[in-house]
Structure formats: C-alpha cells, structure tokens
Write an enzyme that holds these catalytic residues in place. Sequence first.
Site, PDB file in Angstrom:
ATOM      1  N   LYS A  42       0.832  -1.203   0.000  1.00  0.00           N
ATOM      2  CA  LYS A  42       0.000   0.000   0.000  1.00  0.00           C
ATOM      3  C   LYS A  42       0.868   1.256   0.000  1.00  0.00           C
ATOM      4  O   LYS A  42       1.934   1.294   0.620  1.00  0.00           O
ATOM      5  CB  LYS A  42      -0.903  -0.043   1.230  1.00  0.00           C
ATOM      6  CG  LYS A  42      -2.040   0.969   1.275  1.00  0.00           C
ATOM      7  CD  LYS A  42      -2.918   0.665   2.485  1.00  0.00           C
ATOM      8  CE  LYS A  42      -4.020   1.670   2.682  1.00  0.00           C
ATOM      9  NZ  LYS A  42      -4.831   1.336   3.888  1.00  0.00           N
ATOM     10  N   SER A  56      -9.587   1.523   3.338  1.00  0.00           N
ATOM     11  CA  SER A  56      -8.695   2.364   2.556  1.00  0.00           C
ATOM     12  C   SER A  56      -7.726   1.572   1.672  1.00  0.00           C
ATOM     13  O   SER A  56      -7.047   2.151   0.830  1.00  0.00           O
ATOM     14  CB  SER A  56      -7.891   3.278   3.487  1.00  0.00           C
ATOM     15  OG  SER A  56      -7.080   2.539   4.373  1.00  0.00           O
ATOM     16  N   SER A  66     -10.019  -1.334   6.985  1.00  0.00           N
ATOM     17  CA  SER A  66      -9.360  -1.026   5.724  1.00  0.00           C
ATOM     18  C   SER A  66      -8.685  -2.196   5.032  1.00  0.00           C
ATOM     19  O   SER A  66      -8.217  -2.048   3.903  1.00  0.00           O
ATOM     20  CB  SER A  66      -8.337   0.097   5.926  1.00  0.00           C
ATOM     21  OG  SER A  66      -8.997   1.313   6.191  1.00  0.00           O
TER      22      SER A  66
END
Length: 450
Positions: free
Chosen positions: A80, A155, A179
């Site tokens: 990420k 997210s 997330s």
Amino acid sequence: MQDLWRLSAADLAALIKSRKVSAGEAATSALARLDAVNPRINAVVDHRPEDVMKQAAAVDAAISRGEAIGPLAGVPVTVKVNIDQEGFATTNGLKLQRDAIAPANSPVIDNLKKSGAIILGRTNCPAFSYRWFTTNLIHGDTKNPRDPSITPGGSSGGAGAAVAAGIGHIAHGTDIAGSIRYPAYACGVHGLRPTVGRIAAVSGPLARTIGDLRIALGAMSAKDFRDPWWVPAPLEGPPMAKRAALCLHPDGLETVAEVKAAVTDAGKRLARAGWSVEEIATTPPLREPAEHLTRLWLGDGYEAQLEAAEREGDPGALACLRGNRSKVFPFDAAAFSRALTRRATLMREWLALFEKYAVLLMPVSAELPFPDQLDRKDAASFARVWQAQLTQIAIPFLGLPGLTVSTGLVGRVPVGVQVVSGRFREDLCLAAGEAIEAGGAPPAPIDPAS
C-alpha cells in the site's frame, strides 16, 4: 508456463523453489498482467519494472547458489502507498506528500523481502487513508474489478482490486477501521486484520486463498526491533474445541437479507466441516468500542487533521472529518482517559466470549458493498455508511483479529462473512476460514468488468 499470475502464492513459490519456473518468469508474468489490466482499475499507482526484475534476479541467484529462501520466494506482492518503501514516495493518497520519499523500508516491507517476496508495485488508497472508498487527487480513482459501479473498498482499495484482478498474488494492506477487511469484502477476496502487536503499522494481508493469507501472516509478522508493539506470540495457539458462535445482528446491527443469508450459509459450511455452531442473539458491545475508536482515530489532533485536509482539498477526506466532528471534537485528556479505561473493561467482555467459543461469525458490513462514492452523496448516505460499518470499526479498538472470507456473489456483487477470535488467535480465524472457503468463493483472479 503460461499465466503464472493466476497461481496461488503457495503454488508459485513451490514451483520456483523446485526450479520448475524462475522468479524472473514469475515477475515477467506479473508485470504483463499489471500492464494488461491496471489501466482499467488504477489499483497500482507506482511501480518500477526494472526494479522488479532486479529483485527477481536476486532470488534466482540465491536459489542457484543453494541458499535457504523464504516461504514467498519469487512471489510478486503489492504494498500500500501509505507505507514506507525505500526510494518511493509514501503519499498516503496526498498531493501534500508527493515528495515524501522514504529513506528506508518499513519493517513490513523488510519482512516481505526477507521471505523472498518480490515487491511488484504500490497500491492506491484514499486521501489520508480515511474512507471505505478509494479516490484521491494525486493518483485518481480505483475501480472495483468485479463491478465498477461499486466501491473497491478502502482504505486498502487498491490492494483489494489488485489481488482480485491478478496483479500480484498477495497484497499488503493496513486496517484501523476495516481497511483490509472491507476491500476484501468488496472485491470478493479474503483479508486478515491481525491482533494488535502481531504485525507492524496495523498491517495485514489480502489474498485469493486462505492458505496464502496464512503464509503471508507468517512472513509479515517476523520480529523487527523497530516495532515496539511487536509481541512474540506463537502463530499456533493451544487447541480449542471447534465451537463457533454466529450472530446476525451484533449489538443491534440492522443487517440486510443478503448479508444475513451469507453469514447463515457460512455457519452451515462450518457445521458440515465438523464445527459446532450456535446462533446467539447479540454480542458484547460493539457500538461503544466503535465510538471510542472513532474518537481516538479522528478526535486526537482533529483540528490539525482538518487543516491538513483543507490544504489538500480532498472532498472525501473533508466529508469524513466534517461529518464526524460532533462525535469526536473536542477531544481532551479526560476523553482519552475514559476511552482507555473503558477499553480494558470491554476487552474483558469480549475475551470472556472467546473462552466459550473458538470463533465468532458475524457480518463484515450490514450491507452489500456500497455504490461507489456513496458517503459523499448527502448527509443521510454518509450516516448510512458509518452505521453499516459498525463491526469493522469496533474490532480494532478491542485489539482482536478479524478475517473477511468472501463466500459468493449476489449478481456480480461480492458478499461474505467476518470471523473474529481471541487475541493472537489468527490460527483459529484461518482454520474456520478454510472450512468456510471450502464451500465456495467468488472466482479469482478475474478480468475487470465493464
């Protein structure tokens, strides 16, 4: 061998270790898949093909020298964009951080590399990693490969979309309030949010098989002195009876019919696998932990967060902060103390549940994955989103592991179940998850839908 990108991480690593294929071939296949499908979903927002091939060459050289290699040797994975990777910008979805070049790797990156993994690329997240939708002003929107009209989650939306579309075999994500678990749910893959203290930086894996999650957990959770919260807990705990609780309406959650059906079906799958499954009317509190988590997350330094969001100008981040202002501001020392005091009491109630049951099955969300950008539609839609995500928000405050297992599709919209267990009992979550997965999961990897 064609289409190496389709394989599980476990199968690919076995082929590489046995020299039936090379890490270079696996990397070439992964890069070709990225080039073929990423333009349609914008899951990976930064990657350097020459660096990928350099990493693969190093793995192949180690194998040729007969050196010991890790469990993910030669396996392409994504990370990420909110985590430090040396030489890359840790943007966290922000124009403000486009030049925030990491001088060194996060412990999670180093653990993946020590396991032999090849870092394929960096995946998208919403600005500040605030939302269950993945858009920002620096990298753009990520689309769900199963249905572009629904959110890919957030997210770690880029992570979920990437692994569902075959860009990498495992994806790294982070999870403060769902997330990892929600992108896995929205994209029809699996995702594990480990116990606090297991992996640095609230990180965890997303993958297409539960078996790959287990391998990734072992690799990502290795000791690193830079993580002061790391706990040397064994990955396999003491045996427990295969007894599961199932709750359709935890703490009064207003669960839609399709989600209730998926959770019920997951319970039946466990029962067929030899588990004793008992439906319970409710759980220990979730609403109070969710409220405390929201205050700790957004209330601590609220004015500074709002000022940064205003400078960034991201409408989703501003909606998140402004929509929660009345819940989290002002946040003072007394509120902080109350939250931590109540946390201990609430954790005891939950740990008592897991003295009786090995795992709890409950919804990931009260609803099927949302229409994309629903939280920005109007005030009612914003409130609807936050109410539906109760189970995702509460679990991190309690420090418990949570696993999303995707179990099927409603039309082309994914659905699944959340498996929760006691502290550091990811092994129980994964054991139950494998039994549920055996009953069927959405096909993956897939080509992005139109």
